[in-house]
Design a protein around this motif. Structure first.
Motif, short mmCIF file in Angstrom:
data_model
loop_
_atom_site.label_atom_id
_atom_site.label_comp_id
_atom_site.label_asym_id
_atom_site.label_seq_id
_atom_site.Cartn_x
_atom_site.Cartn_y
_atom_site.Cartn_z
N ALA A 95 32.95 -36.01 21.18
CA ALA A 95 33.36 -35.59 19.84
C ALA A 95 34.11 -34.27 19.94
N PHE A 96 35.18 -34.14 19.15
CA PHE A 96 36.04 -32.96 19.29
C PHE A 96 35.35 -31.61 19.01
N PRO A 97 34.32 -31.55 18.11
CA PRO A 97 33.71 -30.23 17.89
C PRO A 97 33.09 -29.64 19.16
N GLU A 116 35.48 -27.13 21.00
CA GLU A 116 36.00 -25.93 20.36
C GLU A 116 35.49 -24.71 21.13
N ASP A 129 26.57 -30.87 16.77
CA ASP A 129 25.64 -31.91 17.23
C ASP A 129 26.19 -32.52 18.52
N HIS A 152 39.17 -23.40 10.16
CA HIS A 152 37.95 -22.94 10.82
C HIS A 152 36.92 -24.06 10.87
N ALA A 153 36.24 -24.15 12.02
CA ALA A 153 35.29 -25.25 12.22
C ALA A 153 34.11 -25.21 11.26
N ASP A 154 33.80 -24.01 10.74
CA ASP A 154 32.67 -23.91 9.80
C ASP A 154 33.12 -23.98 8.34
N SER A 165 28.11 -22.08 14.13
CA SER A 165 27.07 -23.10 14.21
C SER A 165 27.24 -23.91 15.49
N ASN A 180 45.09 -33.37 17.27
CA ASN A 180 44.87 -33.06 18.68
C ASN A 180 45.21 -34.30 19.50
N ALA A 211 36.58 -28.77 11.12
CA ALA A 211 37.86 -28.58 11.82
C ALA A 211 38.75 -29.81 11.74
N MET A 212 38.23 -30.91 11.25
CA MET A 212 39.08 -32.09 11.10
C MET A 212 40.21 -31.80 10.10
N ARG A 248 30.22 -40.51 15.18
CA ARG A 248 30.58 -39.35 15.99
C ARG A 248 30.32 -38.09 15.18
N PRO A 249 29.76 -37.04 15.79
CA PRO A 249 29.63 -35.81 15.03
C PRO A 249 31.01 -35.16 14.81
N VAL A 250 31.33 -34.86 13.57
CA VAL A 250 32.57 -34.14 13.30
C VAL A 250 32.22 -32.89 12.49
N ASN A 251 33.14 -31.96 12.44
CA ASN A 251 32.91 -30.78 11.61
C ASN A 251 34.14 -30.52 10.75
N HIS A 266 40.21 -36.29 16.22
CA HIS A 266 41.00 -35.25 15.57
C HIS A 266 42.45 -35.69 15.35
N GLY A 304 36.72 -40.75 13.52
CA GLY A 304 36.09 -39.44 13.72
C GLY A 304 36.74 -38.65 14.83
#
Lengths: 201, 366
Positions: free
Chosen positions: B275-277, B280, B290, A49-51, B287, A145, A44-45, A39-42, A142, A140
């Motif tokens: 996926a959770f991103p 958001e 994916d 901030h997500a970045d 960015s 959440n 924010a896990m 799963r794509p995660v970023n 949250h 993957g």
């Protein structure tokens, strides 16, 4: 006074050291989760901030005020487990990791991110969605959440939790349909009877 | 002389398709009968789609109390509904699940109606209105997807609108500019932004539902006027009264559908499949995560679009759309067996693309 000054200076040193060592997020963990869960995660896990922590957006280092910087420094100085941390660049799960493992251990397992799932408390469930944080890390999803998680596990947990509401709704639906069905059948029978009476007349 | 003959022919044509003499309670309800045969289950699908539409209207009105259609507040208002409004998560989840279930019901209804040759004379208008309803349903899905203003919503809408613009490259002369004009009209500004959100909101909550109610009214009256089409070549096993027998059964199906929807909306957040991103808030300076893709009901066209040249999809979609709309005339002499085969093939294609589309895409790209 002396101990406070000592504590503040240790925080300052830790901030500088930590800042040099780990101002950026830890991509090793993110890569592991993506690979393991597909799963794509970023960021924010674990981060606000997500970045990630670097930048000037809300929740990033460039936007922190003096009080938040102090909290960040204290979090970075939490080398041993069990210390209450409240880093402004981390979310509840990020702070939970630092509190559970301590910064030192966390940095040690950077090259073996799978170990994080073994070292975190197995019964911790920060978002109370019925899925332990460890499982959410591996899946993957949250950890803070409650609407995000493995769909089947969420279904099992929410079904058990909402069983009284489901049973009540089922009873109301069945009773409503039963009553409505009889009412409509009654209407149809009455109309038929009226027609038959008219025909006979 | 010629004009009066044309008028007479038109009157006769419309009279057969829309027999106003049957526009009474006795013909439409009291004396109406429903054939019972091996495909009778398909008669409940239209009602099921109608039920989910009713759920959409009700839950949509509930959401309107709190939703803010502005780029700064849309995501926050949706989050507020989910986290703070009593029953908000359930209502929102029911809206999300019912939209998917409605589209699924409409798709299966369309396929079974096609397989049963229910478009044959005199039901041409019923069929055309049904195809239009399918288009409006997809439109409602597309416009509703943007409203929460999260990453996947905005980015998928951008992709969708860019696809519209690309059509221009295959059109001759001045027509080449039309798709761009359509895209700009829908988008309302240089990129997907506040104007787009306002327009999608207006389309989603006013224009498309009104169009839906109008066409649906025509569709339902038409169905009641002509009764259920026989649907199979063999004689039906028996006939049952529409009222109350079939109607009560229909209500029971609604009851089962309601319970299924209630349980699933209460227990499985719709977003948990993604996926959770992707959920958001959209950040134009941040960015792009994916995994951006449209809702599942567009996979049948989205994944082929990613694999094949654009013109192939354009041609295929155009031909399929025309055949679907003109089926009563184009497939007038086609047997039910052939139509059933076509419907099964279309169903398999939809299922494969919806469930395995991503894997097929990766297979082609690797």
């Amino acid at each position: 006074m002396t101990s406070l000054a000592c504590k503040q200076s240790s925080v300052l040193i830790a901030t500088l050291l930590g800042g040099a060592l780990c101002a950026s997020a830890y991509p090793e963990f993110q890569s592991f989760v993506v690979q393991h869960s597909k799963r794509p995660v970023n960021c924010a896990m674990c981060h606000t901030h997500a970045d990630g922590p670097e930048g000037t957006a809300p929740g990033q280092i460039g936007r922190l005020n003096a009080e938040e910087q102090q909290r960040l420094g204290m979090a970075r100085a939490a080398f041993t487990p069990g210390q209450n941390v409240d880093s402004p660049i981390l979310n509840a799960f990020g702070n939970h990791i630092v509190k559970s493992l301590g910064k030192q251990k966390f940095m040690e397992i950077k090259l073996a991110p799978a170990q994080l799932a073994e070292l975190l408390p197995v019964d911790s469930d920060l978002d109370k969605d019925g899925i332990p944080d460890v499982r959410e890390y591996l899946d993957g999803t949250h950890p803070v959440n409650r609407h995000d998680g493995h769909p089947w596990l969420l279904f099992k947990h929410n079904f058990q939790k909402s069983l009284p509401q489901i049973v009540l709704t089922l009873v109301a639906t069945v009773a409503g349909l039963w009553g409505l069905g009889h009412l409509l059948s009654g209407f149809a029978a009455a109309t038929r009877l009226k027609e038959e009476t008219a025909d006979e007349a | 002389m010629k004009l009066s003959r044309t008028l007479e022919q038109t009157e006769a044509y419309l009279g057969e398709r829309f027999p106003v003499d049957k526009l009474n309670y006795a013909s439409m309800v009291q004396k109406k009968e429903v054939p019972v045969h091996r495909l009778s289950w398909a008669y409940y699908l239209g009602g099921l789609a109608l039920f989910f539409f009713a759920v959409q209207v009700f839950t949509g009105l509930m959401l309107l109390f709190y939703y803010q259609p502005t780029v700064s507040d849309a995501h926050a208002s949706v989050e507020y509904i989910t986290e703070h409004v009593p029953g908000g998560a359930l209502v929102r989840n029911m809206h999300a699940w019912a939209s998917s279930l409605m589209i699924a019901a409409v798709m299966v209804h369309l396929l079974t109606t096609f397989a049963m040759k229910a478009f044959a004379r005199p039901r041409e208008l019923t069929w055309v209105s049904g195809v239009l309803l399918f288009g409006i349903t997809l439109g409602l899905g597309f416009t509703g997807y943007l409203l929460p203003w999260h990453q996947v919503a905005v980015n998928a809408t951008k992709i969708g609108l860019e696809s519209v613009e690309q059509i221009g490259a295959y059109l001759p002369g001045a027509m080449a500019e039309w798709p761009r004009a359509v895209k700009e009209t829908i988008q309302g500004e240089a990129t997907v932004g506040q104007a787009t959100l306002s327009r999608f909101f207006a389309l989603h909550v006013i224009i498309l539902p009104l169009a839906m109610v109008g066409v649906l009214g025509l569709h339902l009256v038409s169905v009641q006027l002509h009764g259920m089409s026989r649907g199979v070549d063999e004689e039906p096993r028996r006939l049952e009264k529409f009222f109350p027998t079939f109607f009560i059964k229909d209500l029971s199906v609604w009851g089962v559908a309601f319970m299924a929807l209630f349980v699933i909306a209460l227990c499985v957040p719709f977003e948990s499949f993604y996926a959770f991103p992707l959920f958001e808030p959209f950040d134009p300076n941040g960015s792009t995560p994916d995994g951006i893709k449209p809702e599942w009901y567009f996979y049948f066209v989205y994944y082929p679009l990613e694999i094949l040249p654009y013109w192939v999809i354009l041609l295929g979609s155009g031909v399929a759309g025309m055949v679907l709309l003109a089926a009563p005339w184009v497939l007038k002499n086609t047997t039910r067996k052939t139509l059933q085969l076509l419907a099964i093939l279309a169903g398999i294609y939809l299922l494969v693309m919806t469930i395995c589309g991503e894997q097929i895409y990766h297979l082609f790209k690797s």
